[in-house]
Each structure stands twice: as structure tokens, then as C-alpha cells.
Design a protein around this motif. Structure first.
Motif, mmCIF file in Angstrom:
data_model
loop_
_atom_site.group_PDB
_atom_site.id
_atom_site.type_symbol
_atom_site.label_atom_id
_atom_site.label_comp_id
_atom_site.label_asym_id
_atom_site.label_seq_id
_atom_site.Cartn_x
_atom_site.Cartn_y
_atom_site.Cartn_z
ATOM 1 N N CYS A 89 -0.321 -4.320 -15.368
ATOM 2 C CA CYS A 89 -1.658 -3.773 -15.078
ATOM 3 C C CYS A 89 -2.240 -4.406 -13.821
ATOM 4 O O CYS A 89 -2.810 -3.712 -12.968
ATOM 5 C CB CYS A 89 -2.586 -3.991 -16.265
ATOM 6 S SG CYS A 89 -2.232 -2.945 -17.704
ATOM 7 N N ASN A 90 -2.098 -5.722 -13.696
ATOM 8 C CA ASN A 90 -2.592 -6.398 -12.508
ATOM 9 C C ASN A 90 -1.875 -5.925 -11.261
ATOM 10 O O ASN A 90 -2.485 -5.748 -10.198
ATOM 11 C CB ASN A 90 -2.419 -7.916 -12.659
ATOM 12 C CG ASN A 90 -3.402 -8.519 -13.638
ATOM 13 O OD1 ASN A 90 -4.430 -7.917 -13.952
ATOM 14 N ND2 ASN A 90 -3.080 -9.694 -14.154
ATOM 15 N N THR A 91 -0.578 -5.720 -11.367
ATOM 16 C CA THR A 91 0.194 -5.200 -10.235
ATOM 17 C C THR A 91 -0.314 -3.829 -9.831
ATOM 18 O O THR A 91 -0.447 -3.516 -8.648
ATOM 19 C CB THR A 91 1.692 -5.129 -10.589
ATOM 20 O OG1 THR A 91 2.162 -6.425 -10.931
ATOM 21 C CG2 THR A 91 2.505 -4.592 -9.422
ATOM 22 N N ALA A 92 -0.611 -2.979 -10.824
ATOM 23 C CA ALA A 92 -1.122 -1.634 -10.543
ATOM 24 C C ALA A 92 -2.469 -1.680 -9.841
ATOM 25 O O ALA A 92 -2.813 -0.793 -9.059
ATOM 26 C CB ALA A 92 -1.226 -0.833 -11.835
ATOM 27 N N ALA A 93 -3.243 -2.738 -10.119
ATOM 28 C CA ALA A 93 -4.565 -2.889 -9.491
ATOM 29 C C ALA A 93 -4.502 -3.740 -8.231
ATOM 30 O O ALA A 93 -5.539 -4.150 -7.701
ATOM 31 C CB ALA A 93 -5.539 -3.510 -10.490
ATOM 32 N N ASN A 117 0.835 -1.194 0.000
ATOM 33 C CA ASN A 117 0.000 0.000 0.000
ATOM 34 C C ASN A 117 0.871 1.247 0.000
ATOM 35 O O ASN A 117 2.066 1.193 0.246
ATOM 36 C CB ASN A 117 -0.981 -0.001 1.193
ATOM 37 C CG ASN A 117 -0.254 0.040 2.530
ATOM 38 O OD1 ASN A 117 0.645 0.846 2.735
ATOM 39 N ND2 ASN A 117 -0.639 -0.834 3.444
ATOM 40 N N SER A 118 0.254 2.391 -0.300
ATOM 41 C CA SER A 118 1.035 3.614 -0.494
ATOM 42 C C SER A 118 1.748 4.063 0.775
ATOM 43 O O SER A 118 2.815 4.676 0.706
ATOM 44 C CB SER A 118 0.119 4.731 -1.004
ATOM 45 O OG SER A 118 -0.943 4.959 -0.085
ATOM 46 N N ASP A 119 1.182 3.771 1.960
ATOM 47 C CA ASP A 119 1.841 4.160 3.200
ATOM 48 C C ASP A 119 3.179 3.438 3.353
ATOM 49 O O ASP A 119 4.196 4.036 3.693
ATOM 50 C CB ASP A 119 0.951 3.852 4.410
ATOM 51 C CG ASP A 119 -0.271 4.749 4.450
ATOM 52 O OD1 ASP A 119 -0.215 5.852 3.847
ATOM 53 O OD2 ASP A 119 -1.269 4.366 5.076
ATOM 54 N N ASN A 120 3.163 2.130 3.124
ATOM 55 C CA ASN A 120 4.413 1.381 3.184
ATOM 56 C C ASN A 120 5.390 1.860 2.127
ATOM 57 O O ASN A 120 6.590 1.967 2.362
ATOM 58 C CB ASN A 120 4.147 -0.117 2.997
ATOM 59 C CG ASN A 120 3.540 -0.755 4.229
ATOM 60 O OD1 ASN A 120 3.697 -0.244 5.344
ATOM 61 N ND2 ASN A 120 2.842 -1.857 4.036
ATOM 62 N N ALA A 121 4.857 2.135 0.938
ATOM 63 C CA ALA A 121 5.729 2.606 -0.143
ATOM 64 C C ALA A 121 6.387 3.925 0.261
ATOM 65 O O ALA A 121 7.569 4.141 0.002
ATOM 66 C CB ALA A 121 4.922 2.785 -1.424
ATOM 67 N N LEU A 163 -4.298 4.780 -11.497
ATOM 68 C CA LEU A 163 -5.041 6.005 -11.193
ATOM 69 C C LEU A 163 -6.480 5.697 -10.785
ATOM 70 O O LEU A 163 -6.984 6.222 -9.789
ATOM 71 C CB LEU A 163 -5.017 6.926 -12.421
ATOM 72 C CG LEU A 163 -5.758 8.257 -12.294
ATOM 73 C CD1 LEU A 163 -5.119 9.141 -11.234
ATOM 74 C CD2 LEU A 163 -5.782 8.981 -13.643
ATOM 75 N N TYR A 164 -7.144 4.827 -11.528
ATOM 76 C CA TYR A 164 -8.553 4.550 -11.223
ATOM 77 C C TYR A 164 -8.709 3.562 -10.070
ATOM 78 O O TYR A 164 -9.727 3.588 -9.371
ATOM 79 C CB TYR A 164 -9.267 4.061 -12.482
ATOM 80 C CG TYR A 164 -9.385 5.166 -13.509
ATOM 81 C CD1 TYR A 164 -10.005 6.366 -13.178
ATOM 82 C CD2 TYR A 164 -8.854 5.028 -14.789
ATOM 83 C CE1 TYR A 164 -10.106 7.407 -14.094
ATOM 84 C CE2 TYR A 164 -8.953 6.059 -15.718
ATOM 85 C CZ TYR A 164 -9.576 7.247 -15.366
ATOM 86 O OH TYR A 164 -9.660 8.273 -16.267
ATOM 87 N N TYR A 165 -7.712 2.721 -9.853
ATOM 88 C CA TYR A 165 -7.743 1.853 -8.665
ATOM 89 C C TYR A 165 -7.680 2.712 -7.405
ATOM 90 O O TYR A 165 -8.443 2.494 -6.452
ATOM 91 C CB TYR A 165 -6.566 0.881 -8.691
ATOM 92 C CG TYR A 165 -6.449 0.080 -7.409
ATOM 93 C CD1 TYR A 165 -7.174 -1.097 -7.229
ATOM 94 C CD2 TYR A 165 -5.626 0.520 -6.362
ATOM 95 C CE1 TYR A 165 -7.085 -1.822 -6.046
ATOM 96 C CE2 TYR A 165 -5.535 -0.193 -5.178
ATOM 97 C CZ TYR A 165 -6.261 -1.364 -5.025
ATOM 98 O OH TYR A 165 -6.168 -2.065 -3.847
ATOM 99 N N GLN A 166 -6.801 3.680 -7.409
ATOM 100 C CA GLN A 166 -6.631 4.523 -6.232
ATOM 101 C C GLN A 166 -7.888 5.336 -5.940
ATOM 102 O O GLN A 166 -8.208 5.619 -4.795
ATOM 103 C CB GLN A 166 -5.434 5.454 -6.427
ATOM 104 C CG GLN A 166 -5.018 6.199 -5.159
ATOM 105 C CD GLN A 166 -3.697 6.931 -5.338
ATOM 106 O OE1 GLN A 166 -2.827 6.509 -6.098
ATOM 107 N NE2 GLN A 166 -3.552 8.048 -4.636
ATOM 108 N N GLN A 167 -8.620 5.715 -6.994
ATOM 109 C CA GLN A 167 -9.854 6.486 -6.801
ATOM 110 C C GLN A 167 -11.061 5.578 -6.558
ATOM 111 O O GLN A 167 -12.168 6.074 -6.327
ATOM 112 C CB GLN A 167 -10.120 7.339 -8.054
ATOM 113 C CG GLN A 167 -9.064 8.390 -8.318
ATOM 114 C CD GLN A 167 -9.367 9.170 -9.584
ATOM 115 O OE1 GLN A 167 -10.274 10.009 -9.614
ATOM 116 N NE2 GLN A 167 -8.622 8.893 -10.641
#
Length: 542
Positions: free
Chosen positions: A509-513, A199-203, A480-484
């Protein structure tokens, strides 16, 4: 533009890619030995000169493709003083061409190496050429060589377009992995590796450890990777460049200094490749260990391997196409002695070059771009204080709203943990067209991290307009759309990813989602071959 791996390493032998109607080089004979008189006067060259420009030249269809192709891998320098000066050199050289004159744009890219390349309607020279050159005759040869590729239409074949498509594909992979390098983790599961996204916090917490790696990857792509032309095309461009130089009133000896600088750049390239080999060996060793660690460090190693592989693919595609600079140097010396002996006494125009390039407003812009470049280098070495000082210098005065310096300053602020200020630097950019794909995706990710989705989308759209193959941005749209949490749009883009039929693209793509992907364990032991193309064997080739 370069030979590498098992071939003679040459970083910048000036060019783009493909073939022409001019007869191929006969084995055992240098190109200039196959005809009498100037190359420009040969029947084959005259045939090209008298044939009309193609419809695509007029419509700009190919131009729009090429405008986004090689340049998307480079950050462009906006220095109107220098560009106007170099444009005047292009115009002088063009006067010697007997055929229809195509419209040719000249750009300067933010590369350290002494390099240049061309597309169907563009000549791009590096900051290395601008800074290292001492005379107008020298830089005129570099420009004339690339202009010759355009005039001889070396960039119009299917092979050229295929090469540029492949190049953009690999640059996009490199950019995606470099920007996402901190957003992966890997855990060992019996006979498989489970690759998931953090997740973005860990990143964010791991950003400082990872950021320098991404910077190093991007810099290597700028400094080492260039386009390449077939050997026969290079010989033709060398000869026509000399003809155009002489017709424009230049001393043809300008070629000599340029060739000498190319030869010396080979040493620099070899050093970079040696360092790259050492990096690869370390990564492959990690990937080959039977007891694969499950902590985040392995995730970084995997992502680093993937990003580095993007560079290797580009290096491989550009390999084995050129003769040694020394050999070309010798042939041109003989050609000039035969055809243009009396022209060797002309001025090299050193003073004019010094006045136009090494002083005044143009120099202040150049210096600011070098400050930005060195700020990135300081970030790589972990010297944040020095990076901040250089980044501040880079956005002073005429470059306060330029894309490349502002992106670098943004990277410094992000490294300092000042995400809002990082985005503020991006907000000040006036023209996004000169940014590389890596820099553009960095901006997208920065805006996304602040939930500024409309700004992220705007940058993505601008980047997409410059790309010939839109699918390279699909993973970013998915992210972008996964995050939203816009599920309809997310599923739409995931469907587009699958429709392409590219396993690697679908994986990204799967990784991004955040869709887990299972990679066979033997893949890791072979250097993640099914995803990242046999890294361990590439080490043996370096």
C-alpha cells in the motif's frame, strides 16, 4: 493437484482440498482393499449421501466465497456449446448419486496443462483437458473425479477455506507485483536499500522491457498452479468417480487415458520448474552481490523476484499432497478388474466427443481462445507482429466481446505503444466475471494510465465482488486515489491497509502511494527475505 519441490512433481491430480467422514487410508493398504463391493455402497459413503445439505449450501454463503476463490486465478473460457455438453455429462454422472443432488456449475479455464479442480459447488476443467481428450469416457472420468469431491463434501472443512484464503492472498500478491513490476526502483544507501516507486512516465518508458516478464509470470501461474487435495480424499474421489462412470453407462477404462495424460504432464511441469529454478538462481545471485547496482535494472530484478515468489508460495502450498499418477492408475485398474470387469467392453464414445468438441461452432470458439493464448506466448518471446496477428484472430466472430481474448489484444496494443487502442479493446468486453485477478488488474492499470478513473474503479468493484478477502485489492485502491490526488480517500485506504496488521500488505500500500520504504540491506542479501520470504533457500528446495 500437484506435487513439487522435494516431492514427486505432478501438475494435475484433479482436486480441491480437505477431509471427510469417510475413514482415513490405512498405511500399507490401498483404499480399495479396505472394503468389499463398490465404494459407493460402503456405509461411510451412504452416510454422506443420506445426510442433508448444509444451510450454507441453501443460502449460497459459501458458494459466493468459493466462486471468487480458486477461479480468480484463472481466465475462464466462455464457450456455451462446450459448457452445455459438459453439463450434460455432469447430469448423467449425478444420476448415480443416491443422495440429495447439489447444484454444480462447470467451467473451463484457460490453462494449457491437463488439469481440473473443484470447489464446494463448482467443477473446473482446463482447456488442456478439452483439447487433449479424445473420448467422452475420458473427460467424463475427469469430471466425475472432481464431482466426487463435491458429493463427498471434501470442500466443506475449515482447512479448505483456509487453503483457499491463502491461495487468493498469494495470487493477489503475484498479480500486484506482475502489474507493478515496472513501477519500482531501488537505490543503495550505506546499510539500507531505499525502495521507491517511479512515476508513470518512467514506468511507461520501461514498459517494453518489463512486460514480457509479467506475462511469463502470469502464464506460469495459469499453467502450473492448481489446488490440491489430501491423499485420502484423492483416493476416495478416484473410486467414486469410477462408480459414477459405470452407473452413467460409461466404459470405466476412461480413467486409464486420463491417468496416462497426467503422467506425461509431469514431464512438462518438471521442465517448467527447472526453468524457474534457473531464473531464481540468477535473481538470487543479483540480490546477493555486495555491489548492488542503483539503476533501474535492479528495480526490475527486485520486482521480478517478488512476483516469482508469489508463484513459489502457491507451489509450496500445493506440494506433498498426492501420490504418483502411476500408483493411482494401478489401484484403479485393480478396482475395476474386481468390480466392473464386464463394463470394460462398453463404448468410449469417441465419435460423440469428436462431434461435440472437435467440430462446429464450439471448436471455432476454442480455436480463438488458443489464438489468444498463443498471442501472449508471442508477446513473451518479443514477436509483436505474430502476437498482433494471433490477437486479431482471437476476437473474430463469436469471441469478439469475450473478456480473455480482448484483454490479450489490449496487451498487444499496449506493447505497441497504442494505449488508446488498448483501452478500446477493454471497452468491448461484455462480461468481466471470467477474468483472472491478473487480467483484471491489468485492465485497471490500463484505464488508470489514461486517467479513466471511473472505468478503473468500475473494474475494481467488479473484481472485488468476486473476492472473498477484499484486502487483497487495497493497494490498487490506494494507487487509484493517489493518482487522482484524492487525499481523503487515499488516507482512508491507507488506514485500512494498516488496520489489517499485515506488514507485507502495508508495504504494498505504501509503495502504491509512493511512500518510501526502507528495507534492511541483509534482507537483499538473503533474497529479500523479510518482504519476499527467503528466496535463496527456496532455490535449494527446487
Amino acid at each position: 493437484m500437484m506435487n513439487i519441490f522435494k516431492f514427486s512433481p505432478i501438475v494435475v491430480l484433479l482436486a480441491g482440498c480437505a477431509a471427510t467422514d469417510v475413514p482415513n487410508l490405512s498405511f500399507g493398504k490401498s483404499k480399495y482393499e479396505q472394503f468389499d463391493g463398490p465404494f459407493l455402497s460402503t456405509a461411510a459413503v451412504q452416510k454422506v449421501a443420506t445426510s442433508p445439505l448444509t444451510t450454507s449450501d441453501a443460502t449460497g454463503e459459501k458458494k459466493s466465497y468459493l466462486a471468487g476463490s480458486p477461479i480468480i486465478g484463472k481466465d475462464i473460457v466462455y464457450n456455451e456449446y462446450l459448457v452445455n455438453y459438459f453439463d450434460s455429462i455432469v447430469n448423467k454422472l449425478m444420476l448415480g448419486w443416491p443422495g440429495e443432488k447439489p447444484e454444480v456449475d462447470l467451467s473451463i479455464d484457460m490453462s494449457l496443462t491437463y488439469s481440473a479442480f473443484s470447489t464446494q459447488n463448482q467443477v473446473v476443467i482446463s482447456m488442456g483437458v478439452v483439447s487433449d481428450s479424445e473420448t467422452e469416457a475420458e473427460v467424463a472420468f475427469v469430471i466425475a473425479h472432481e464431482l466426487s469431491h463435491v458429493l463427498l463434501r471434501h470442500n466443506e472443512t475449515n482447512a479448505f477455506f483456509m487453503k483457499q484464503h491463502e491461495t487468493v492472498e498469494e495470487i493477489s500478491k503475484l498479480a500486484n507485483f506482475a502489474n507493478a513490476v515496472g513501477d519500482m526502483e531501488v537505490t543503495k544507501q550505506s546499510k539500507n536499500l531505499k525502495v521507491v516507486s517511479k512515476n508513470s512516465d518512467n514506468a511507461a518508458r520501461n514498459y517494453k522491457d518489463i512486460f514480457k516478464t509479467g506475462l511469463a509470470i502470469n502464464r506460469l501461474s495459469r499453467d502450473v498452479i492448481s489446488s490440491s487435495m489430501a491423499r485420502n480424499d484423492e483416493d476416495e474421489a478416484d473410486l467414486l468417480a469410477v462408480d459414477l462412470l459405470v452407473k452413467a453407462g460409461y466404459n470405466p477404462r476412461g480413467y486409464s487415458t486420463a491417468m496416462q495424460r497426467m503422467e506425461s504432464s509431469e514431464v512438462f511441469t518438471q521442465q517448467q520448474l527447472d526453468e524457474k529454478k534457473a531464473d531464481y538462481q540468477q535473481v538470487v545471485t543479483v540480490l546477493s552481490e555486495s555491489a548492488i547496482p542503483s539503476d533501474q535494472s535492479f528495480g526490475r530484478s527486485l520486482a521480478y523476484a517478488a512476483a516469482n515468489n508469489g508463484i513459489t508460495e502457491l507451489l509450496q502450498m500445493s506440494s506433498g499432497r498426492h501420490r504418483e499418477a502411476e500408483e493411482r492408475h494401478t489401484d484403479l485398474a485393480s478396482y475395476i478388474q474386481r468390480e466392473y470387469r464386464s463394463s470394460k467392453m462398453r463404448s468410449m464414445h469417441q465419435q460423440r466427443y469428436q462431434e461435440k468438441v472437435k467440430s462446429g461452432e464450439g471448436l471455432s470458439i476454442t480455436n480463438n481462445y488458443w489464438s489468444a493464448y498463443n498471442a501472449q506466448k508471442a508477446l513473451e518471446s518479443g514477436d509483436i507482429a505474430q502476437a498482433e496477428q494471433l490477437a486479431k484472430t482471437s476476437v473474430k466472430g463469436p469471441t469478439s466481446k469475450h473478456a480473455y481474448p480482448r484483454v490479450v489484444f489490449s496487451q498487444v496494443r499496449k506493447q505497441q505503444g497504442k494505449l488508446d487502442k488498448a483501452a478500446q479493446n477493454l471497452d468491448l468486453i461484455e462480461n468481466w466475471e471470467g477474468l483472472s485477478l491478473e487480467s483484471s488488474l491489468y485492465a485497471v492499470n490500463t484505464y488508470q494510465a489514461l486517467n479513466r478513473y471511473s472505468d478503473a474503479e468500475a473494474v475494481l468493484l467488479k473484481t472485488e465482488q468476486r473476492l472473498p478477502e477484499k484486502s487483497v485489492l487495497y493497494p490498487q485502491w490506494v494507487s487509484l486515489y493517489y493518482q487522482q490526488n484524492e487525499l481523503d480517500k487515499l488516507n482512508q485506504w491507507l488506514g485500512k491497509c494498516r488496520a489489517v496488521g499485515d506488514t507485507d500488505l502495508e508495504f504494498r500500500c505504501n509503495t502504491a502511494a509512493k511512500i518510501p520504504a526502507v528495507v534492511p540491506d541483509e534482507t537483499a542479501q538473503e533474497g529479500v527475505s523479510s518482504i519476499f520470504n527467503t528466496m535463496s533457500s527456496l532455490v535449494d528446495e527446487l
